[in-house]
Write an enzyme that holds these catalytic residues in place. Structure first.
Site, PDB file in Angstrom:
ATOM      1  N   HIS A 127      55.440  33.102  31.064  1.00 41.61           N
ATOM      2  CA  HIS A 127      54.863  34.000  30.133  1.00 41.61           C
ATOM      3  C   HIS A 127      54.807  35.434  30.618  1.00 41.61           C
ATOM      4  O   HIS A 127      54.237  36.363  30.156  1.00 41.61           O
ATOM      5  CB  HIS A 127      53.586  33.941  29.510  1.00 41.61           C
ATOM      6  CG  HIS A 127      53.470  32.969  28.501  1.00 41.61           C
ATOM      7  ND1 HIS A 127      54.484  31.596  28.486  1.00 41.61           N
ATOM      8  CD2 HIS A 127      53.098  32.725  27.255  1.00 41.61           C
ATOM      9  CE1 HIS A 127      54.201  30.940  27.309  1.00 41.61           C
ATOM     10  NE2 HIS A 127      53.638  31.659  26.580  1.00 41.61           N
ATOM     11  N   ASP A 188      42.961  36.540  27.172  1.00 34.21           N
ATOM     12  CA  ASP A 188      42.817  36.267  25.770  1.00 34.21           C
ATOM     13  C   ASP A 188      43.641  35.071  25.374  1.00 34.21           C
ATOM     14  O   ASP A 188      43.405  34.451  24.172  1.00 34.21           O
ATOM     15  CB  ASP A 188      43.374  37.623  25.150  1.00 34.21           C
ATOM     16  CG  ASP A 188      42.631  38.913  25.602  1.00 34.21           C
ATOM     17  OD1 ASP A 188      41.406  38.589  25.654  1.00 34.21           O
ATOM     18  OD2 ASP A 188      43.073  39.920  25.397  1.00 34.21           O
ATOM     19  N   GLU A 299      35.512  43.514  24.082  1.00 32.35           N
ATOM     20  CA  GLU A 299      36.479  44.101  24.228  1.00 32.35           C
ATOM     21  C   GLU A 299      36.750  45.365  22.966  1.00 32.35           C
ATOM     22  O   GLU A 299      35.663  45.553  22.631  1.00 32.35           O
ATOM     23  CB  GLU A 299      37.651  43.199  23.935  1.00 32.35           C
ATOM     24  CG  GLU A 299      38.112  42.328  24.994  1.00 32.35           C
ATOM     25  CD  GLU A 299      39.202  41.593  25.173  1.00 32.35           C
ATOM     26  OE1 GLU A 299      40.278  41.981  24.149  1.00 32.35           O
ATOM     27  OE2 GLU A 299      39.708  40.718  25.881  1.00 32.35           O
TER      28      GLU A 299
END
Ligand code: FAD
Length: 558
Positions: A127, A188, A299
């Site tokens: 990723h 996340d 956040e």
């Protein structure tokens, strides 16, 4: 093979002659270093491996015995990543079943010495954004097949779990919950490997309190670039431990990690509220990360030029005051959304409601825009996967992702917001732009991660998706050129902004990125991966180049 041997003999003769000539000269080593760098730079492609290395992989590595297997086919997956912009094809992919499989490959490549330019990249879940886990004609080690040890939990006052570094965080979450436990610090998105996030930092809304994931690891097992296995922690091989955490895969391949756990909550109160003024938004975020009785997750994100925003939220959030919420319109405005969460167990619900109400009453958001949701702890943590499933269905997951992540010191955040949100970024329809502050005091010092030099700094993440073929605002070229403008502003040295998940092309840029930490980074590279075998996709060191970092006097840096 023969070509590489004769090349070696040629180099050795040349070096021998130089040594004779300069025997009496004090700068002999400098010349050798320059000569050596020159030989490397002379290769055609900066990160290319000569044909000889590919045949080496086939002839020698193919004969080795592994508990897993070494594959020369179906390697396309290893030449791809989430960024979807870089595609480097390896010569072989190792699917290891044991640490000794990994050790054998790294030791074999290390023993080739300077005769070869063969390199090795550990690949987690792939990723990365810019080919960081790829290797051109080298060996990719696909860490997900490594399953030793089986996840093993230790309860007690300081609970932890020992895991293989190729395990996904989502799997750790599910297994930990069976023990009533959970890791403390997250990303996340949880479909990332332990080794992949620990090589960066692992930052999410819990980091203001617990630090990033690299703060929440007690011990690692690492195969260094010298082909040695070492266990490291704060107490044992501490320099290697710190080097590897946030080390961009440069010092060793993490094979196991001991991750700190805490009792798991069952539920989460998940809250969003809007601001139209950046100063008020930032002041409230900073207040929330500094109060003792605080939330569990803080956040936020920016909204530029979006319409119908609150209607979109309604599918998963409830407005506190539906009538007032209906009167609010987001059309075209520059807005700042605070996103916070409080964990709880149902039996404590009343007390938690009071705590949350008290905290919210201290904030200055637009009153009509308070939205609440109550979800299970798993659903909250795995929230991005829900979007992944939807985007995959529409064919919008495997598109280019020209992401840009920055760490901005608190003292510069208003200047940054004015310049970037005020004049560079014109809308946020290509993907979310996250923004939230963290406390540096909660972050471990001495790791390889570089952060701004202030007590509080902000993570700002431009998480764009691009349509490769488009020439419009959603096209790759447009987004890359916007990123360039943001970077060119951010790289003004007085701002002290650092890239997270950094990507650079030249040694000067890396040196500027690491600043005062560059010498330590190089010294550690010399100690643990002196031939620069590992993670070439980060483009920091070139194979064999590290010896050039030795000082002319022949003394190692630092
Ligand atoms: P890979 O991409 O496979 O590898 C990354 C680097 O680490 C490579 O250089 C590789 O060689 C090296 N590496 C991999 N495994 C090992 C190992 N075992 N030992 C040594 N080196 C190794 N990051 C955050 O901090 N916070 C977030 O909230 C966040 N959200 C994300 C959401 C999405 C949808 C995506 C795609 C990424 C997100 N990231 C986030 C970024 C993510 O943490 C990094 O891209 C991470 O590297 C991905 O892990 P991976 O397992 O896929 O690693």
């Amino acid at each position: 093979m023969l070509r590489s041997q004769s090349r070696k003999l040629g180099y050795e003769m040349l070096i021998g002659e130089c040594l004779t000539f300069f025997r009496q000269k004090t700068r002999a080593l400098l010349v050798l270093v320059l000569l050596h760098s020159f030989m490397i730079i002379c290769s055609n492609h900066p990160f290319a491996t000569p044909q000889t290395d590919e045949s080496l992989v086939h002839s020698s590595l193919a004969k080795m015995r592994f508990e897993g297997n070494l594959s020369f086919n179906n390697m396309e997956f290893a030449a791809r990543d989430f960024g979807n912009r870089y595609h480097l094809m390896p010569s072989a992919v190792l699917h290891p079943k044991s640490v000794s499989d990994i050790l054998s490959v790294v030791r074999y490549v290390y023993d080739l010495g300077l005769n070869s330019e063969l390199t090795v990249a550990a690949r987690g879940h792939g990723h990365s954004l810019e080919g960081q886990a790829q290797v051109h004609q080298g060996v990719v080690i696909s860490m997900e097949s490594l399953r030793v040890p089986e996840m093993s939990f230790h309860t007690g006052k300081h609970p932890y779990v020992d895991v293989s570094a190729g395990v996904l965080w989502i799997d750790i979450l599910h297994e930990s919950l069976k023990q009533g436990l959970t890791p403390r610090s997250w990303t996340d998105y949880l479909h990332l490997t332990v080794g992949g996030t620990l090589s960066n930092a692992g930052i999410s809304g819990q980091a203001f309190r617990h630090g990033p994931q690299i703060n929440n690891v007690y011990q690692l097992q690492v195969v260094t670039g010298r082909g040695e296995v070492a266990t490291c922690s704060e107490e044992q091989n501490a320099d290697l431990f710190h080097a590897v955490l946030g080390g961009l895969g440069q010092f060793g391949i993490i094979t196991q990690a001991r991750i700190a756990l805490e009792p798991a909550p069952k539920m989460v109160k998940w809250i969003r509220a809007l601001y139209s003024d950046f100063s008020t938004f930032a002041r409230d975020q900073e207040h929330l990360i500094s109060t003792k009785k605080s939330l569990d997750y803080v956040e936020g994100f920016i909204i530029i030029n979006r319409t119908g925003l609150l209607n979109n939220w309604r599918s998963s959030f409830n407005p506190k005051d539906p009538v007032q919420a209906d009167q609010f319109t987001s059309d075209g405005k520059l807005l700042f959304c605070l996103e916070v969460a409080k964990y709880y167990n149902p039996r404590d619900s009343d007390n938690i409601n009071q705590d949350v109400d008290t905290l919210l009453s201290e904030l200055n958001y637009i009153r009509s825009t308070l939205f609440l949701s109550e979800v299970s702890y798993v659903d909250f943590l795995d929230r991005v996967h829900v979007s992944e499933v939807k985007l995959r269905e529409k064919g919008l997951w495997e598109v280019p992702h020209p992401w840009l992540n920055l760490l901005v010191p608190r003292s510069r955040i208003h200047e940054f917001a004015r310049e970037v949100f005020g004049s560079i970024v014109k809308d946020t329809s290509n993907g979310p732009v996250l923004i939230y502050p963290v406390n540096k005091a909660r972050w471990k010092s001495g790791t390889s991660l570089v952060t701004p030099d202030e007590d509080v700094f902000y993570l700002i993440a431009f998480l764009s998706s691009a349509i490769a073929s488009s020439t419009g605002k959603d096209g790759l070229e447009h987004i890359l050129s916007q990123n360039k403008k943001i970077l060119s502003f951010s790289q003004r040295p007085y701002l002290g902004i650092k890239q997270y998940l950094p990507h650079y092309s030249t040694e000067e840029e890396w040196e500027a990125h690491f600043g005062a930490h560059w010498e330590v980074f190089c010294r550690r590279k010399l100690s643990y991966d002196p031939l620069a075998i590992l993670a070439p996709g980060q483009r920091i060191f070139r194979r064999g180049m590290v010896s050039a970092l030795q000082r002319p006097e022949g003394r190692d840096i630092a």
